[in-house]
Design a protein around this motif. Sequence first.
Motif, short mmCIF file in Angstrom:
data_model
loop_
_atom_site.label_atom_id
_atom_site.label_comp_id
_atom_site.label_asym_id
_atom_site.label_seq_id
_atom_site.Cartn_x
_atom_site.Cartn_y
_atom_site.Cartn_z
N PHE A 1 0.86 -1.18 0.00
CA PHE A 1 0.00 0.00 0.00
C PHE A 1 0.90 1.24 0.00
N GLU B 1 -5.17 7.63 -0.15
CA GLU B 1 -5.82 6.38 -0.55
C GLU B 1 -5.01 5.18 -0.04
N GLU B 2 -3.69 5.27 -0.12
CA GLU B 2 -2.83 4.18 0.36
C GLU B 2 -2.99 3.98 1.87
N GLN C 1 -6.31 2.24 2.49
CA GLN C 1 -6.21 0.82 2.16
C GLN C 1 -5.48 0.05 3.25
N ASN D 1 -7.67 -0.18 6.38
CA ASN D 1 -8.74 -1.16 6.17
C ASN D 1 -8.21 -2.58 6.26
N TYR D 2 -7.02 -2.82 5.71
CA TYR D 2 -6.40 -4.15 5.80
C TYR D 2 -6.17 -4.53 7.27
#
Length: 68
Positions: A18, A33-34, A37, A40-41
């Motif tokens: 990410f 955005e990274e 992500q 969320n992971y």
Amino acid sequence: MSDLQQRIEKHIEILSQFTATPGKGTTRLAYSEEDLQARNYIKEIMKEYGLSVREDGLGNIFGKLEGT
């Protein structure tokens, strides 16, 4: 290598993907955005391990494992 060590290394490797700079290290600016992500992971993995997960307004993630 222990199972725990293997799991940790696997998650670190996945998190390194990410990035805004593929092939040039890991760059994850806050609220990008990274970053979204990656957060969320992490939250999904925490839930898979049975933790209740919450996130505050600053993006800090908290996992709680209920016990007896």
